[in-house]
Design a protein around this motif. Structure first.
Motif, PDB file in Angstrom:
ATOM      1  N   PHE A  42       0.823  -1.203   0.000  1.00  0.00           N
ATOM      2  CA  PHE A  42       0.000   0.000   0.000  1.00  0.00           C
ATOM      3  C   PHE A  42       0.861   1.259   0.000  1.00  0.00           C
ATOM      4  CE2 PHE A  42      -2.675  -3.285   2.059  1.00  0.00           C
ATOM      5  CZ  PHE A  42      -3.648  -3.365   1.079  1.00  0.00           C
ATOM      6  N   GLU A  43       2.075   1.156   0.527  1.00  0.00           N
ATOM      7  CA  GLU A  43       2.956   2.327   0.549  1.00  0.00           C
ATOM      8  C   GLU A  43       3.370   2.765  -0.851  1.00  0.00           C
ATOM      9  OE1 GLU A  43       3.730   4.415   3.077  1.00  0.00           O
ATOM     10  OE2 GLU A  43       2.134   3.245   4.004  1.00  0.00           O
ATOM     11  N   GLN A  44       3.298   1.877  -1.815  1.00  0.00           N
ATOM     12  CA  GLN A  44       3.615   2.249  -3.195  1.00  0.00           C
ATOM     13  C   GLN A  44       2.548   3.157  -3.808  1.00  0.00           C
ATOM     14  OE1 GLN A  44       4.503  -2.193  -4.154  1.00  0.00           O
ATOM     15  NE2 GLN A  44       5.446  -1.052  -5.822  1.00  0.00           N
ATOM     16  N   MET A  45       1.371   3.184  -3.229  1.00  0.00           N
ATOM     17  CA  MET A  45       0.238   3.907  -3.814  1.00  0.00           C
ATOM     18  C   MET A  45       0.334   5.388  -3.488  1.00  0.00           C
ATOM     19  SD  MET A  45      -2.728   1.038  -3.122  1.00  0.00           S
ATOM     20  CE  MET A  45      -2.502  -0.654  -3.680  1.00  0.00           C
ATOM     21  N   SER A  46       1.230   6.066  -4.155  1.00  0.00           N
ATOM     22  CA  SER A  46       1.665   7.409  -3.755  1.00  0.00           C
ATOM     23  C   SER A  46       0.617   8.493  -3.959  1.00  0.00           C
ATOM     24  CB  SER A  46       2.941   7.791  -4.515  1.00  0.00           C
ATOM     25  OG  SER A  46       2.748   7.652  -5.915  1.00  0.00           O
ATOM     26  N   ASN A  47      -0.403   8.244  -4.793  1.00  0.00           N
ATOM     27  CA  ASN A  47      -1.438   9.273  -4.966  1.00  0.00           C
ATOM     28  C   ASN A  47      -2.606   9.102  -3.992  1.00  0.00           C
ATOM     29  OD1 ASN A  47      -2.410   6.975  -6.185  1.00  0.00           O
ATOM     30  ND2 ASN A  47      -3.278   8.025  -7.978  1.00  0.00           N
ATOM     31  N   LEU A  48      -2.445   8.177  -3.044  1.00  0.00           N
ATOM     32  CA  LEU A  48      -3.427   8.034  -1.963  1.00  0.00           C
ATOM     33  C   LEU A  48      -2.878   8.698  -0.702  1.00  0.00           C
ATOM     34  CD1 LEU A  48      -4.495   4.282  -2.307  1.00  0.00           C
ATOM     35  CD2 LEU A  48      -5.385   6.261  -3.539  1.00  0.00           C
ATOM     36  N   SER A  49      -3.766   9.213   0.119  1.00  0.00           N
ATOM     37  CA  SER A  49      -3.327   9.833   1.378  1.00  0.00           C
ATOM     38  C   SER A  49      -2.752   8.766   2.311  1.00  0.00           C
ATOM     39  CB  SER A  49      -4.503  10.528   2.060  1.00  0.00           C
ATOM     40  OG  SER A  49      -5.441   9.561   2.528  1.00  0.00           O
TER      41      SER A  49
END
Length: 356
Positions: free
Chosen positions: A55-62
């Motif tokens: 989930f940490e790769q999902m950089s456009n999510l808060s």
């Protein structure tokens, strides 16, 4: 005297696999958490377009949303446990699945063509006599995300070693793909969907030992990918000897199913025919093969036999293989002799068995 309190270890609860959630299920989850619905599409893109494994790769999510996802879901990706490279450039990988099982996949380089040969089951239950996997017990089916992960891993190998993209995928590794029908079709959906890797289904071939009801189901589902039948004998008596599945799915039943598949999809059938010395390599065998294949548009891949320790089959002479192919071509069959790759690392057709 104070009472003794027993410390009972709490078993860690296994979180659901995020990659087993549909887009609709992710959308519903976010709505119940007070998050915007469009975030589900972003998460889906990270999973299936960008091949994210955290989930940490999902950089456009808060950070808040990433934390929320990690509290409720987890990833269970496969890992590359070992690789071997053949003298001819073929790369075999042992993939470690969730739970510890190993399966094998192969990158077959023939520039500019880069082909991923992937597995659909851990082991196999069909017991084909010439195939190393057939001597293994079937442990479990491979899920759709693990199918997807094999392709991504092999695609990265193609880019790293040959600076070329993956061009083709064949389900010709361990297992019988049609005995894992739903996962195979879901995996192919994520490989070909615009929401996934957006690969052309015409670049994907699913190979089956011949299960008529599922061949017909492929027709009913109007699949766009290619179908290959591992035939190896166009004579019931001979095919029964090497492929026990023929007892319940004989050639007449298979012919009807293949004609139904073609009628529904208009996809040309590929026949795979491994030649065994003094067993299925005569011109009479070639004539039987021609008669079996003439009912639909098709191509025939004549495959060199690759020895395995469990069986005593031998490869015919080059002259006999060439004469067999020439007979088919003279009859108007599109026939090609496929030379094996990766034999020195047990990566060739029929040799996959987790031997390292």
């Amino acid at each position: 005297m104070k009472p003794i309190r027993l410390q009972i270890p709490t078993q860690e609860i296994r979180k659901p696999d995020i990659r087993k959630q549909s887009l609709a299920e992710l959308t519903q989850f976010l709505q119940t958490q007070g998050e915007k619905s469009f975030r589900a599409k972003q998460i889906y893109q990270w999973i299936w377009q960008k091949s994210a494994h955290s989930f940490e790769q999902m950089s456009n999510l808060s950070q808040k949303l990433r934390d929320l996802l990690s509290q409720h879901y987890a990833f269970y990706p496969l890992a590359v446990a070992k690789t071997q490279q053949s003298e001819d450039g073929t790369i075999k990988s042992a993939f470690k699945l969730d739970g510890g099982h190993l399966v094998e996949g192969v990158l077959i380089p023939a520039p500019p063509r880069m082909t991923a040969c992937i597995s659909s089951q851990v082991g196999c239950s069909l017991s084909c006599k010439f195939c190393a996997t057939g001597y293994m017990d079937k442990k479990r089916n491979i899920d759709a995300a693990e199918i997807y992960d094999q392709v991504v891993a092999i695609q990265r190998q193609a880019e790293a070693h040959f600076n070329l993209p993956l061009s083709n995928i064949v389900f010709m590794g361990m297992g019988e793909p049609l005995m894992n029908y739903q996962n195979v079709l879901k995996g192919i959906e994520m490989l070909t969907s615009p929401d996934g890797l957006n690969m052309s289904p015409k670049r994907i071939t699913v190979s089956t030992a011949g299960i008529a009801k599922f061949i017909k189901k492929l027709g009913d589902d109007e699949v766009k990918f290619n179908l290959a039948l591992s035939l190896h004998a166009a004579n019931d008596e001979k095919r029964n000897q090497i492929m026990p599945i023929n007892d319940s799915n004989n050639l007449a039943v298979l012919r009807e199913a293949l004609m139904y598949f073609y009628q529904k999809t208009k996809n040309r059938i590929t026949y795979e025919y491994i030649m065994f010395d003094d067993f299925n390599d005569s011109l009479k065998d070639a004539e039987e093969l021609f008669r079996f294949t003439k009912h639909t548009p098709c191509r025939v891949n004549i495959i060199e036999y690759n020895p395995i320790s469990e069986a005593e089959f031998r490869k015919p002479s080059e002259a006999r293989i060439d004469a067999f192919a020439a007979y088919l071509v003279k009859k108007g069959v599109m026939a090609t002799v496929r030379r094996s790759r990766g034999k020195d690392i047990d990566a060739a057709c029929g040799q996959l068995a987790n031997k390292g």
